[in-house]
Design a protein around this motif. Structure first.
Motif, mmCIF file in Angstrom:
data_model
loop_
_atom_site.group_PDB
_atom_site.id
_atom_site.type_symbol
_atom_site.label_atom_id
_atom_site.label_comp_id
_atom_site.label_asym_id
_atom_site.label_seq_id
_atom_site.Cartn_x
_atom_site.Cartn_y
_atom_site.Cartn_z
ATOM 1 N N TYR A 190 33.257 97.301 33.665
ATOM 2 C CA TYR A 190 32.948 95.934 33.251
ATOM 3 C C TYR A 190 34.115 95.396 32.425
ATOM 4 O O TYR A 190 34.870 96.158 31.816
ATOM 5 C CB TYR A 190 31.651 95.891 32.438
ATOM 6 C CG TYR A 190 30.449 96.336 33.231
ATOM 7 C CD1 TYR A 190 29.691 95.414 33.952
ATOM 8 C CD2 TYR A 190 30.084 97.678 33.287
ATOM 9 C CE1 TYR A 190 28.598 95.820 34.703
ATOM 10 C CE2 TYR A 190 28.998 98.098 34.044
ATOM 11 C CZ TYR A 190 28.259 97.162 34.748
ATOM 12 O OH TYR A 190 27.185 97.577 35.512
ATOM 13 N N THR A 191 34.272 94.093 32.403
ATOM 14 C CA THR A 191 35.363 93.486 31.654
ATOM 15 C C THR A 191 35.098 93.566 30.155
ATOM 16 O O THR A 191 33.976 93.825 29.710
ATOM 17 C CB THR A 191 35.552 92.013 32.069
ATOM 18 O OG1 THR A 191 34.310 91.326 31.885
ATOM 19 C CG2 THR A 191 35.978 91.908 33.519
ATOM 20 N N ASP A 192 36.158 93.339 29.368
ATOM 21 C CA ASP A 192 36.074 93.481 27.919
ATOM 22 C C ASP A 192 34.989 92.582 27.331
ATOM 23 O O ASP A 192 34.941 91.371 27.596
ATOM 24 C CB ASP A 192 37.417 93.130 27.276
ATOM 25 C CG ASP A 192 38.475 94.189 27.546
ATOM 26 O OD1 ASP A 192 38.106 95.278 28.002
ATOM 27 O OD2 ASP A 192 39.658 93.907 27.306
ATOM 28 N N GLU A 193 34.108 93.180 26.523
ATOM 29 C CA GLU A 193 33.085 92.499 25.740
ATOM 30 C C GLU A 193 32.087 91.707 26.593
ATOM 31 O O GLU A 193 31.336 90.876 26.069
ATOM 32 C CB GLU A 193 33.742 91.571 24.707
ATOM 33 C CG GLU A 193 34.758 92.281 23.829
ATOM 34 C CD GLU A 193 35.426 91.357 22.828
ATOM 35 O OE1 GLU A 193 34.846 90.289 22.536
ATOM 36 O OE2 GLU A 193 36.520 91.687 22.344
ATOM 37 N N SER A 194 32.055 91.995 27.921
ATOM 38 C CA SER A 194 31.206 91.192 28.810
ATOM 39 C C SER A 194 29.728 91.549 28.720
ATOM 40 O O SER A 194 28.889 90.794 29.200
ATOM 41 C CB SER A 194 31.679 91.357 30.260
ATOM 42 O OG SER A 194 31.600 92.718 30.664
ATOM 43 N N LEU A 195 29.384 92.699 28.122
ATOM 44 C CA LEU A 195 27.985 93.123 28.072
ATOM 45 C C LEU A 195 27.311 92.814 26.749
ATOM 46 O O LEU A 195 26.208 93.285 26.483
ATOM 47 C CB LEU A 195 27.891 94.633 28.363
ATOM 48 C CG LEU A 195 28.465 95.072 29.714
ATOM 49 C CD1 LEU A 195 28.277 96.568 29.902
ATOM 50 C CD2 LEU A 195 27.826 94.304 30.850
ATOM 51 N N ALA A 196 27.989 92.019 25.912
ATOM 52 C CA ALA A 196 27.410 91.632 24.623
ATOM 53 C C ALA A 196 26.896 90.199 24.712
ATOM 54 O O ALA A 196 27.473 89.362 25.406
ATOM 55 C CB ALA A 196 28.461 91.745 23.523
ATOM 56 N N PRO A 197 25.806 89.885 24.028
ATOM 57 C CA PRO A 197 25.328 88.494 24.004
ATOM 58 C C PRO A 197 26.314 87.602 23.248
ATOM 59 O O PRO A 197 27.192 88.099 22.523
ATOM 60 C CB PRO A 197 23.992 88.603 23.275
ATOM 61 C CG PRO A 197 24.092 89.850 22.470
ATOM 62 C CD PRO A 197 24.952 90.787 23.250
ATOM 63 N N ASP A 198 26.203 86.312 23.416
ATOM 64 C CA ASP A 198 27.070 85.382 22.683
ATOM 65 C C ASP A 198 26.928 85.618 21.184
ATOM 66 O O ASP A 198 25.823 85.670 20.645
ATOM 67 C CB ASP A 198 26.700 83.935 23.006
ATOM 68 C CG ASP A 198 27.017 83.577 24.448
ATOM 69 O OD1 ASP A 198 27.849 84.297 25.056
ATOM 70 O OD2 ASP A 198 26.438 82.602 24.956
ATOM 71 N N GLY A 199 28.073 85.776 20.544
ATOM 72 C CA GLY A 199 28.045 86.038 19.104
ATOM 73 C C GLY A 199 27.938 87.497 18.759
ATOM 74 O O GLY A 199 27.931 87.863 17.582
ATOM 75 N N GLY A 200 27.863 88.377 19.774
ATOM 76 C CA GLY A 200 27.804 89.806 19.520
ATOM 77 C C GLY A 200 26.405 90.339 19.408
ATOM 78 O O GLY A 200 25.430 89.589 19.273
ATOM 79 N N GLY A 201 26.278 91.673 19.482
ATOM 80 C CA GLY A 201 24.985 92.323 19.443
ATOM 81 C C GLY A 201 24.710 93.007 18.128
ATOM 82 O O GLY A 201 25.631 93.424 17.417
ATOM 83 N N ALA A 202 23.430 93.143 17.808
ATOM 84 C CA ALA A 202 23.018 93.843 16.593
ATOM 85 C C ALA A 202 22.544 95.261 16.902
ATOM 86 O O ALA A 202 22.296 96.043 15.985
ATOM 87 C CB ALA A 202 21.921 93.077 15.883
ATOM 88 N N ILE A 203 22.423 95.587 18.185
ATOM 89 C CA ILE A 203 22.003 96.932 18.569
ATOM 90 C C ILE A 203 22.614 97.252 19.926
ATOM 91 O O ILE A 203 22.735 96.383 20.793
ATOM 92 C CB ILE A 203 20.457 97.029 18.609
ATOM 93 C CG1 ILE A 203 20.026 98.447 18.982
ATOM 94 C CG2 ILE A 203 19.870 96.005 19.552
ATOM 95 C CD1 ILE A 203 18.525 98.666 18.817
#
Length: 864
Positions: free
Chosen positions: A759-772
């Motif tokens: 997967y591409t860089d940071e593509s699996l995180a929600p907008d604004g980043g993840g908390a878990i």
């Protein structure tokens, strides 16, 4: 009788003719020597004729000697000169003059030609380099038949090892045009077709499957075969006609046996190597013995060419009967009970008789799970156990294990050799083997692991040599190490669009501040005390600058393994080409200072360690709209507690052991200590002092499957929490999943990048980043080379993971999946470099290019 006389007469005439050819009378006289009645002469002089000369000391006579002519001394001299290989075969010894009983001899010698130069034809340059290591062809070397035989044998043997059994050479010599006694050799090589192993036919088996025995032959392998339907109708008919003989048998085993001679998944047939084939025959018999066939042997075998490119092997074996362990008794043990020893031996009455397993469980068990480890870990260095067959009855074997415990040994001296940079005290302080302590093999293994974890030494060449003295009950230990480069350099420079880019990173991982002012210690830097120093400078014209420094002292005070680490960094981004007094000027600074300590624990075991760290971070913003604030300052003070355990056997390519890490990072709960209504505060006031708690847990296990094939299983978890629901989860320190895991240029919010290949860089995180987040990795590794100057290994992987915004959206079984392959290269000066190709199986909503085929480049362990 008459026939015998005729034969003897002929033999005598031949011998006389040979003798007469050895010594002739030269000069103008017509005298002839009487060969039937040898006479004694005194040698008056020796001369040489022809192109050759020799040292007079090589002759069996000298001037002044009295010898019989003809006689043995003349004959042996000719034989000696001929055997030297320096002269042509037409050696003659002539009598140039006879005066009474004084004879003058002339020796005719023609030198063999010498080598002027040589030319190879029909071979690659790399092959020529291998030839020259074994053939001493140098200018001036005598060229004789022996020289040509050596050249031919070396070349043909070389190609035989590579499977070219029809290799041949044609060696021609041509007189040098400059010097008539020198020749040019032309070596034409025809290596022919490569001969590979076609089939290996094993017959004579009654209970064992031929496929099982073929698998025991590690170096001699058959070619690929896929004929699953060959004679299938015959097999089916036999199954129904003779159904009784198949009753009670495992269908899977029957299917496996049917396909053993019809399906062989091997895409590269092995070459035939005679020595390796002999070793494989021994391994085949050993495998039969391990399966209980104690009397098994090879009755006969043959290797024959089927055609110019294929060789078949026929092996006929004799299984004999299958044996089982019956009674196992212990004799001579006083330290430990027979019941305990039998439990560790883990062989019961009725088990298949296997001497290899018996020896392994006695002396060579994995993870020290054998009888010898029990004794050697308690100082019984002089212990040995001898298993003896005391009774073989029918299919049962009784074994008596005779133990000699000896005395308990203590360590006398511990020395180090091979360290050229690292100080002795840096090595000695890592060792668990201390003079005066009871000898323990586990302590030695642990000490080796500790030394390897430093990263200063070659893991393949580390050794421990015990020098035991049973009379005194002591043992000296010598740790043999080989230094490898642990320092690293990163340098990059660029220019484009009138913008300069430069980056320099230096890491000295075996530094010595104690030697800073010693002139002789700068080679090129003072080293040897195990300290770590790193610098990094990154400049992007006037737009961006980054500076970082860190220092680690692993043994504060030099007496206890308490490590102290200090680090400071500063990153600035500013308007390019705009004056700081201009209203359009913007600036963003991140400054961080940290101080930490870590130390080893003794409980639950001494593989555990604990660390504590305090850090301060400040964000300064001026007219920077890309940040959470346009202008202002954000501050973060945090404490990080880490508990870890590391028992891997090597840092670069671990084969066994595990890693575990639990950490929690805490900031003061400011919102709980004041009465502010955070829902009404501006961002500048709300984030003036950041608050959060961050939890992480990582675990990794390494399993050595066979030889250097290693399975790595890893899992990672992370949770970011808030103290106050009104404040909510901080936008800083969030998790971003996907890609290579390398730090990107946009780290303004202290985000944590977690890799996920495919997967591409940071593509699996929600907008604004993840908390878990959670991530699982299964990786199979195999090394190409473990040379410390360039360690290379291949890997195949499967991964699954996901990242969620909060616990309310957390779905632990909804994971993105990927698989792929990769390669790792460890270069001492540059660290671990990686290239991976991954395929992401699951589409990412709103990002159609995020998955499927992806390439990833990594530095260090960013992907791990």
């Amino acid at each position: 009788m008459r026939k015998i006389k005729i034969v003897l007469t002929a033999i005598c005439m031949f011998v006389l003719g040979q003798l007469q050819s050895q010594v002739t009378l030269g000069g103008e006289t017509n005298m002839s020597l009487n060969y039937l009645t040898p006479q004694e002469y005194e040698i008056g002089g020796i001369t040489f004729s022809g192109t050759g000369r020799c040292d007079l000391r090589t002759l069996n006579f000298a001037v002044g000697d009295k010898i019989k002519i003809p006689g043995d001394k003349i004959r042996k001299t000719i034989q000696r000169l001929s055997s030297m290989g320096l002269y042509k075969d037409n050696i003659k010894i002539s009598a140039s003059k006879i005066e009474g009983n004084v004879i003058f001899l002339d020796i005719y010698l023609e030198e063999m030609p010498r080598l002027s130069s040589f030319i190879y034809k029909g071979v690659k340059k790399s092959d020529i380099e291998e030839f020259e290591k074994k053939i001493n062809l140098v200018q001036g070397k005598v060229v004789n038949e022996n020289t040509k035989i050596v050249v031919n044998n070396v070349i043909t043997d070389y190609y035989k090892e590579k499977g070219f059994y029809h290799a041949s050479t044609k060696i021609t010599e041509e007189t040098d045009t400059i010097n008539n006694n020198f020749v040019v050799l032309t070596i034409e090589v025809d290596k022919g077709k490569k001969v590979k192993v076609g089939t290996i036919n094993i017959s004579g088996t009654q209970q064992l499957e031929s496929s099982t025995l073929r698998m025991a032959m590690k170096e001699t392998k058959t070619k690929f075969l896929f004929q699953p339907l060959e004679k299938w109708d015959t097999a089916v008919v036999d199954f129904f006609r003779n159904h009784d003989k198949y009753k009670g048998k495992d269908l899977f085993q029957l299917f496996k046996q049917y396909n053993s001679d019809r399906v062989r998944f091997r895409f590269k047939a092995s070459k035939f190597d005679e020595q390796k084939y002999e070793d494989d025959k021994i391994a085949l018999v050993k495998r039969m013995n391990e399966l209980g066939y104690r009397d098994a042997y090879i009755k006969r075998d043959s290797v024959y060419l089927v055609n110019n490119r294929e060789m078949n092997i026929d092996i006929e074996v004799e299984e004999g009967k299958k044996y089982y362990f019956r009674n196992i008794t212990w004799v001579g043990n006083t330290k430990y009970s027979s019941e305990l020893l039998s439990k560790i031996l883990a062989i019961s009455k009725g088990d298949v008789y296997n001497t290899s397993l018996l020896e392994q469980n006695l002396n060579m068990g994995q993870d020290n799970a054998d009888v010898s480890s029990l004794y050697l870990d308690d100082g019984y260095l002089f212990y040995y156990a001898l298993p003896v067959e005391i009774l073989v009855e029918n299919d049962s074997v009784d074994v008596e294990i005779r133990i000699r415990e000896g005395i308990q040994a203590r360590i006398n001296k511990v020395t180090i050799s091979g360290n050229t940079r690292t100080s002795d005290n840096v090595i000695l302080r890592e060792l668990a083997t201390v003079p005066g302590n009871v000898f323990s093999r586990s302590d030695i293994i642990r000490s080796q692991r500790q030394l390897l974890s430093l990263g200063y030494f070659n893991q393949e060449n580390m050794n421990v040599i015990p020098k035991a003295d049973e009379k005194s009950g002591t043992v000296d230990l010598e740790y043999v190490v080989e230094e490898s480069t642990s320092d690293q350099l990163e340098l990059s420079v660029g220019w484009g669009s009138n913008v300069f880019y430069g980056s320099v990173g230096l890491s000295f991982n075996n530094f010595s501040t104690r030697k800073l002012f010693k002139k002789d210690a700068w080679t090129p830097i003072p080293s040897g005390d195990g300290q770590s120093v790193s610098f990094r400078v990154q400049v992007y014209s006037n737009y961006s600058q980054y500076y970082a420094f860190s220092f680690t002292e692993p043994w504060v005070g030099g007496k206890k393994p308490i490590a102290l680490t200090f680090g400071v960094s500063h990153n600035r981004i500013a308007s390019y080409g705009v004056s700081s007094t201009d209203s359009k000027y913007y600036r963003f600074d991140i400054t961080q200072v940290s101080l930490g300590e870590s130390h080893r624990l003794k409980l639950p075991d001494d593989y555990f360690y604990m660390s504590n760290m305090l850090s301060y971070q400040q964000y300064y913003v001026r007219n920077y709209s890309y940040f959470i604030l346009d202008s202002g300052r954000c501050n973060a003070i945090s404490y990080t507690f880490t508990l870890g355990r590391n028992s891997v056997d090597a840092p670069i390519y671990p084969r066994t052991g595990s890693e575990m890490l639990f950490s929690v990072q805490l900031t003061p709960p400011y919102s709980l200590m004041n009465r502010k209504n955070y829902s009404d505060l501006s961002d500048a006031e709300k984030y003036k002092w950041l608050e959060y708690h961050k939890w992480k847990f990582n675990i990794a296990q390494y399993v050595n499957i066979v030889e250097n094939l290693v399975l790595s299983v890893r899992a990672k978890f992370g949770v970011l929490g808030a103290y106050n629901k009104r404040v909510g989860i901080t936008p800083f320190e969030r998790f971003y999943l996907g890609g290579s895991g390398m730090t990107t240029g946009y780290m303004y919010d202290s985000r944590e990048i977690v890799s996920m290949r495919g997967y591409t860089d940071e593509s699996l995180a929600p907008d604004g980043g993840g908390a878990i987040y959670q991530k699982f990795t299964l990786e199979l590794r195999y090394p190409i080379t473990l040379n410390p100057s360039a360690t290379i290994y291949l890997l195949g992987f499967m991964e699954a993971g996901n990242c969620w915004e909060s616990f309310s959206t957390y779905q632990p079984f909804k994971l993105y999946r990927s698989a792929g392959v990769g390669v790792r290269v460890f270069l001492p000066m540059f660290g671990l470099l990686g290239l991976d190709w991954g395929y992401g199986f699951d589409p990412v909503p709103g990002n159609k290019d995020a998955n499927k085929s992806q390439f990833h480049f990594s530095i260090g362990r960013s992907i791990d």
